[in-house]
Scaffold this motif. Sequence first.
Motif, PDB file in Angstrom:
ATOM      1  N   ASN A  73       0.805  -1.212   0.000  1.00  0.00           N
ATOM      2  CA  ASN A  73       0.000   0.000   0.000  1.00  0.00           C
ATOM      3  C   ASN A  73       0.841   1.266   0.000  1.00  0.00           C
ATOM      4  O   ASN A  73       0.468   2.256  -0.630  1.00  0.00           O
ATOM      5  CB  ASN A  73      -0.960  -0.001   1.182  1.00  0.00           C
ATOM      6  N   SER A  74       1.975   1.264   0.688  1.00  0.00           N
ATOM      7  CA  SER A  74       2.829   2.451   0.691  1.00  0.00           C
ATOM      8  C   SER A  74       3.316   2.768  -0.715  1.00  0.00           C
ATOM      9  O   SER A  74       3.360   3.929  -1.128  1.00  0.00           O
ATOM     10  CB  SER A  74       4.034   2.265   1.616  1.00  0.00           C
ATOM     11  N   GLY A  76       1.753   1.953  -3.517  1.00  0.00           N
ATOM     12  CA  GLY A  76       0.593   2.432  -4.265  1.00  0.00           C
ATOM     13  C   GLY A  76       0.277   3.882  -3.950  1.00  0.00           C
ATOM     14  O   GLY A  76      -0.015   4.679  -4.845  1.00  0.00           O
ATOM     15  N   GLN A  77       0.357   4.252  -2.681  1.00  0.00           N
ATOM     16  CA  GLN A  77       0.122   5.636  -2.289  1.00  0.00           C
ATOM     17  C   GLN A  77       1.207   6.544  -2.859  1.00  0.00           C
ATOM     18  O   GLN A  77       0.926   7.680  -3.257  1.00  0.00           O
ATOM     19  CB  GLN A  77       0.049   5.736  -0.768  1.00  0.00           C
ATOM     20  N   VAL A  80       0.343   7.280  -6.496  1.00  0.00           N
ATOM     21  CA  VAL A  80      -0.724   8.278  -6.572  1.00  0.00           C
ATOM     22  C   VAL A  80      -0.158   9.671  -6.307  1.00  0.00           C
ATOM     23  O   VAL A  80      -0.442  10.620  -7.041  1.00  0.00           O
ATOM     24  CB  VAL A  80      -1.863   7.948  -5.578  1.00  0.00           C
ATOM     25  N   MET A 102      -1.277  -5.431  -2.106  1.00  0.00           N
ATOM     26  CA  MET A 102      -1.847  -4.093  -2.184  1.00  0.00           C
ATOM     27  C   MET A 102      -3.367  -4.167  -2.154  1.00  0.00           C
ATOM     28  O   MET A 102      -3.966  -5.071  -2.736  1.00  0.00           O
ATOM     29  CB  MET A 102      -1.389  -3.389  -3.469  1.00  0.00           C
ATOM     30  N   SER A 103      -3.984  -3.203  -1.484  1.00  0.00           N
ATOM     31  CA  SER A 103      -5.443  -3.134  -1.426  1.00  0.00           C
ATOM     32  C   SER A 103      -6.025  -2.881  -2.809  1.00  0.00           C
ATOM     33  O   SER A 103      -5.454  -2.137  -3.606  1.00  0.00           O
ATOM     34  CB  SER A 103      -5.870  -1.998  -0.495  1.00  0.00           C
ATOM     35  N   TYR A 105      -8.531  -1.118  -3.777  1.00  0.00           N
ATOM     36  CA  TYR A 105      -8.867   0.271  -4.101  1.00  0.00           C
ATOM     37  C   TYR A 105      -7.662   1.010  -4.654  1.00  0.00           C
ATOM     38  O   TYR A 105      -7.798   1.854  -5.547  1.00  0.00           O
ATOM     39  CB  TYR A 105      -9.467   1.006  -2.899  1.00  0.00           C
ATOM     40  N   LEU A 106      -6.452   0.707  -4.156  1.00  0.00           N
ATOM     41  CA  LEU A 106      -5.244   1.344  -4.675  1.00  0.00           C
ATOM     42  C   LEU A 106      -4.883   0.804  -6.047  1.00  0.00           C
ATOM     43  O   LEU A 106      -4.469   1.567  -6.932  1.00  0.00           O
ATOM     44  CB  LEU A 106      -4.066   1.134  -3.716  1.00  0.00           C
ATOM     45  N   ARG A 109      -7.128   2.526  -8.359  1.00  0.00           N
ATOM     46  CA  ARG A 109      -6.803   3.948  -8.498  1.00  0.00           C
ATOM     47  C   ARG A 109      -5.569   4.162  -9.374  1.00  0.00           C
ATOM     48  O   ARG A 109      -5.579   4.994 -10.268  1.00  0.00           O
ATOM     49  CB  ARG A 109      -6.596   4.572  -7.122  1.00  0.00           C
ATOM     50  N   ILE A 110      -4.510   3.418  -9.120  1.00  0.00           N
ATOM     51  CA  ILE A 110      -3.299   3.643  -9.919  1.00  0.00           C
ATOM     52  C   ILE A 110      -3.462   3.125 -11.346  1.00  0.00           C
ATOM     53  O   ILE A 110      -2.823   3.642 -12.254  1.00  0.00           O
ATOM     54  CB  ILE A 110      -2.021   3.081  -9.263  1.00  0.00           C
TER      55      ILE A 110
END
Length: 127
Positions: A73-74, A76-77, A80, A102-103, A105-106, A109-110
């Motif tokens: 997740n880090s 992926g964030q 973004v 990774m979640s 939603y991420l 989004r990416i």
Amino acid sequence: MGVSSDGPGYVARLSDGTLVRGRALLLASGVDWRRLDVPGIEDMLGAGVYYGAGPSEALSCTRSRVVVVGGGNSAGQAVVRFARYAQQVTLLVRGPDLAASMSQYLIDRISGIPNGGGGNRFSGGGS
């Protein structure tokens, strides 16, 4: 050491017995970054190589090509955040796919960011 509620706030008892009261409690336990084993990388920390993806690092990469190494997740964030400024963001992932770490939603989004992993900019494989 301990933490408890104290009326409208909190009280923390430190290891030496000191009591600290406050309306809010922020636990910043730190993080242990997984460092890349690449010769010479330590010399480049802060000069284009970062173990973190804060706003100042993202802004410093305006109109640059950025590579994010990681699949959680880090990472992926970071994609973004950096995609707001960078010309292109490439995500390098160890492993067959993002869903393992990774979640969703991420991932969604990416995948929709034209310069941040949309299409075929993901690289994976090996462990």
